[in-house]
Design an enzyme around this catalytic site. Sequence first.
Site, PDB file in Angstrom:
ATOM      1  N   GLY A 120      39.985  52.333   2.130  1.00  0.00           N
ATOM      2  CA  GLY A 120      39.672  51.818   0.791  1.00  0.00           C
ATOM      3  C   GLY A 120      40.933  51.665  -0.046  1.00  0.00           C
ATOM      4  N   GLY A 123      41.293  49.351  -3.385  1.00  0.00           N
ATOM      5  CA  GLY A 123      40.502  49.618  -4.582  1.00  0.00           C
ATOM      6  C   GLY A 123      41.324  50.170  -5.735  1.00  0.00           C
ATOM      7  N   GLN A 124      40.610  50.551  -6.785  1.00  0.00           N
ATOM      8  CA  GLN A 124      41.282  50.992  -8.005  1.00  0.00           C
ATOM      9  C   GLN A 124      42.158  52.226  -7.742  1.00  0.00           C
ATOM     10  OE1 GLN A 124      38.853  52.621 -11.119  1.00  0.00           O
ATOM     11  NE2 GLN A 124      40.352  52.195 -12.709  1.00  0.00           N
ATOM     12  N   ILE A 127      38.392  46.996   3.985  1.00  0.00           N
ATOM     13  CA  ILE A 127      37.592  45.924   4.572  1.00  0.00           C
ATOM     14  C   ILE A 127      38.115  44.554   4.121  1.00  0.00           C
ATOM     15  CG2 ILE A 127      35.846  45.772   2.741  1.00  0.00           C
ATOM     16  CD1 ILE A 127      33.720  45.879   4.925  1.00  0.00           C
ATOM     17  N   ASP A 173      36.594  48.450   8.903  1.00  0.00           N
ATOM     18  CA  ASP A 173      35.297  48.744   8.286  1.00  0.00           C
ATOM     19  C   ASP A 173      34.929  50.177   8.660  1.00  0.00           C
ATOM     20  OD1 ASP A 173      32.714  49.003   7.440  1.00  0.00           O
ATOM     21  OD2 ASP A 173      32.002  47.123   8.336  1.00  0.00           O
ATOM     22  N   TYR A 221      24.084  56.333  -6.858  1.00  0.00           N
ATOM     23  CA  TYR A 221      25.472  56.762  -6.674  1.00  0.00           C
ATOM     24  C   TYR A 221      25.593  58.285  -6.820  1.00  0.00           C
ATOM     25  CZ  TYR A 221      30.512  56.978  -7.942  1.00  0.00           C
ATOM     26  OH  TYR A 221      31.863  57.264  -8.025  1.00  0.00           O
TER      27      TYR A 221
HETATM   28  P1  NAD Z   1      36.853  50.648  -5.648  1.00  0.00           P
HETATM   29  O1  NAD Z   1      35.510  50.003  -5.592  1.00  0.00           O
HETATM   30  O2  NAD Z   1      37.852  50.102  -6.575  1.00  0.00           O
HETATM   31  O3  NAD Z   1      37.500  50.665  -4.204  1.00  0.00           O
HETATM   32  C1  NAD Z   1      36.770  50.946  -3.046  1.00  0.00           C
HETATM   33  C2  NAD Z   1      37.438  50.233  -1.889  1.00  0.00           C
HETATM   34  O4  NAD Z   1      36.666  50.515  -0.716  1.00  0.00           O
HETATM   35  C3  NAD Z   1      37.467  48.707  -2.072  1.00  0.00           C
HETATM   36  O5  NAD Z   1      38.777  48.212  -1.921  1.00  0.00           O
HETATM   37  C4  NAD Z   1      36.539  48.205  -0.981  1.00  0.00           C
HETATM   38  O6  NAD Z   1      36.943  46.966  -0.417  1.00  0.00           O
HETATM   39  C5  NAD Z   1      36.630  49.320   0.052  1.00  0.00           C
HETATM   40  N1  NAD Z   1      35.462  49.348   0.939  1.00  0.00           N
HETATM   41  C6  NAD Z   1      34.172  49.130   0.612  1.00  0.00           C
HETATM   42  N2  NAD Z   1      33.408  49.167   1.713  1.00  0.00           N
HETATM   43  C7  NAD Z   1      34.237  49.425   2.749  1.00  0.00           C
HETATM   44  C8  NAD Z   1      34.033  49.590   4.138  1.00  0.00           C
HETATM   45  N3  NAD Z   1      32.831  49.484   4.695  1.00  0.00           N
HETATM   46  N4  NAD Z   1      35.117  49.876   4.923  1.00  0.00           N
HETATM   47  C9  NAD Z   1      36.357  49.985   4.374  1.00  0.00           C
HETATM   48  N5  NAD Z   1      36.601  49.826   3.053  1.00  0.00           N
HETATM   49  C10 NAD Z   1      35.547  49.544   2.253  1.00  0.00           C
HETATM   50  O7  NAD Z   1      36.605  52.198  -5.923  1.00  0.00           O
HETATM   51  P2  NAD Z   1      37.620  53.242  -6.570  1.00  0.00           P
HETATM   52  O8  NAD Z   1      37.403  53.205  -8.030  1.00  0.00           O
HETATM   53  O9  NAD Z   1      38.969  53.064  -6.010  1.00  0.00           O
HETATM   54  O10 NAD Z   1      36.963  54.592  -6.049  1.00  0.00           O
HETATM   55  C11 NAD Z   1      37.363  55.198  -4.856  1.00  0.00           C
HETATM   56  C12 NAD Z   1      36.524  56.447  -4.652  1.00  0.00           C
HETATM   57  O11 NAD Z   1      36.646  57.306  -5.799  1.00  0.00           O
HETATM   58  C13 NAD Z   1      35.025  56.189  -4.495  1.00  0.00           C
HETATM   59  O12 NAD Z   1      34.484  57.142  -3.616  1.00  0.00           O
HETATM   60  C14 NAD Z   1      34.490  56.444  -5.885  1.00  0.00           C
HETATM   61  O13 NAD Z   1      33.144  56.827  -5.857  1.00  0.00           O
HETATM   62  C15 NAD Z   1      35.370  57.581  -6.331  1.00  0.00           C
HETATM   63  N6  NAD Z   1      35.425  57.696  -7.784  1.00  0.00           N
HETATM   64  C16 NAD Z   1      36.032  56.718  -8.529  1.00  0.00           C
HETATM   65  C17 NAD Z   1      36.058  56.842  -9.908  1.00  0.00           C
HETATM   66  C18 NAD Z   1      36.697  55.806 -10.781  1.00  0.00           C
HETATM   67  O14 NAD Z   1      36.585  55.882 -12.013  1.00  0.00           O
HETATM   68  N7  NAD Z   1      37.386  54.812 -10.202  1.00  0.00           N
HETATM   69  C19 NAD Z   1      35.484  57.972 -10.525  1.00  0.00           C
HETATM   70  C20 NAD Z   1      34.838  58.924  -9.734  1.00  0.00           C
HETATM   71  C21 NAD Z   1      34.849  58.783  -8.355  1.00  0.00           C
HETATM   72  C1  AKB Z   2      31.592  55.066 -12.137  1.00  0.00           C
HETATM   73  O1  AKB Z   2      31.494  54.800 -13.357  1.00  0.00           O
HETATM   74  O2  AKB Z   2      30.734  54.801 -11.286  1.00  0.00           O
HETATM   75  C2  AKB Z   2      32.825  55.815 -11.688  1.00  0.00           C
HETATM   76  C3  AKB Z   2      32.567  57.274 -11.670  1.00  0.00           C
HETATM   77  C4  AKB Z   2      32.702  58.065 -12.903  1.00  0.00           C
HETATM   78  O3  AKB Z   2      32.224  57.803 -10.646  1.00  0.00           O
HETATM   79  N1  AKB Z   2      33.896  55.457 -12.543  1.00  0.00           N
END
Ligand code: NAD
Ligand code: AKB
Length: 319
Positions: free
Chosen positions: A8, A11-12, A35, A52, A142
């Site tokens: 991943g 992602g962010q 992915i 994936d 979620y």
């Molecule tokens: P995001 O959606 O920005 O990034 C997720 C990445 O996973 C994407 O680049 C996507 O292409 C990839 N992905 C999705 N399905 C896939 C698959 N089958 N195989 C491989 N890659 C795949 O999410 P994020 O904000 O970077 O969050 C990352 C993790 O942190 C997640 O578990 C999220 O729940 C957790 N989280 C994030 C936040 C937040 O505020 N950003 C807060 C709490 C928890």
């Molecule tokens: C969301 O809003 O889904 C995420 C989180 C707090 O898990 N930023």
Amino acid sequence: MEKILVIGCAGQIGSELTLELRRIYGNSNVIASDIKPASQEIMEGGPFEILDVLDPHRLFGTVARNKITQIYHLAAILSGNAEKKPIASWNINMTSLLNVLELGRELELKKIFWPSSIAVFGPTTPRENTPQYTVMEPNTVYGISKLAGERWLEYYSNKFGVDTRSIRYPGLISNKTEAGGGTTDYAVEIYYEAIKHGKYECFLNKDTTLPMMYMPDAIKATIDLMEAEKSTLSSCTSYNIAGVSFNPQEISSEIKKHIPNFSISYKPDFRQAIADSWPKSIDDSLAKKDWNHSIKYDLANMTKDMVDTIKEKFTKGLL
Ligand code: NAD
Ligand code: AKB
């Protein structure tokens, strides 16, 4: 020598964590995967694979071929998007985690990082200074998947000795990559809209206070936890960490100090109910005690950094 797989990475969080891990462990020791394609910096700065995580055979191949010792598994569907496709999101969030945990068990990986979220809490949880251990009855797809995930981490740790580490991230704010479909995304979008258009229509009410954190603090916390001595850690499920709590009205007032003509309006959508079920502030005393968690950014210095960075991108024509 550690060999790290980030799942991943586009992602962010992944887009910043991957670069920091490469800085610490060396570019060739951090295999980035997603992915979809990631930023040029990630794809050209070290090994990158399209992978994936739902495909256990490909995952096994990547881990075995690269002699991976640690996995950071970041792929998930976030709160807002998960409500639109509940079963598919449950499948992605849970199957991916079980694939990674099984691999950790089979190949005896050294450590696995998987993020949980403040979404594990629900409407029956105390909302102020939410404790590490408390009532947890999430009512979003979620949140249910994150709570189940925490239980699976503990199961694999207790039953098979897999070293699982996790943080309940608050809403994360960053300026490198778009937020991925969550409820806290407004606190990222607002900066871009303020700079590009001078106004923002917020999908949460003005007084919706949520726990948030600036990305550099979240990246530091993640690596601090992963580098902590196992013997100091009393939780193998997930640690509460607190950053800064604010509501849309407060972030908007802070932005106005830099962009005086900025205006905000409110049009709450389905994400309001999700936000209303989450904590307002977090007690992170266990993370402080076990691995010295600390943060550098409050609302004021985070806003200054966000505004300066996004303005610079805008001026250079990068937005
Ligand atoms: P995001 O959606 O920005 O990034 C997720 C990445 O996973 C994407 O680049 C996507 O292409 C990839 N992905 C999705 N399905 C896939 C698959 N089958 N195989 C491989 N890659 C795949 O999410 P994020 O904000 O970077 O969050 C990352 C993790 O942190 C997640 O578990 C999220 O729940 C957790 N989280 C994030 C936040 C937040 O505020 N950003 C807060 C709490 C928890
Ligand atoms: C969301 O809003 O889904 C995420 C989180 C707090 O898990 N930023």
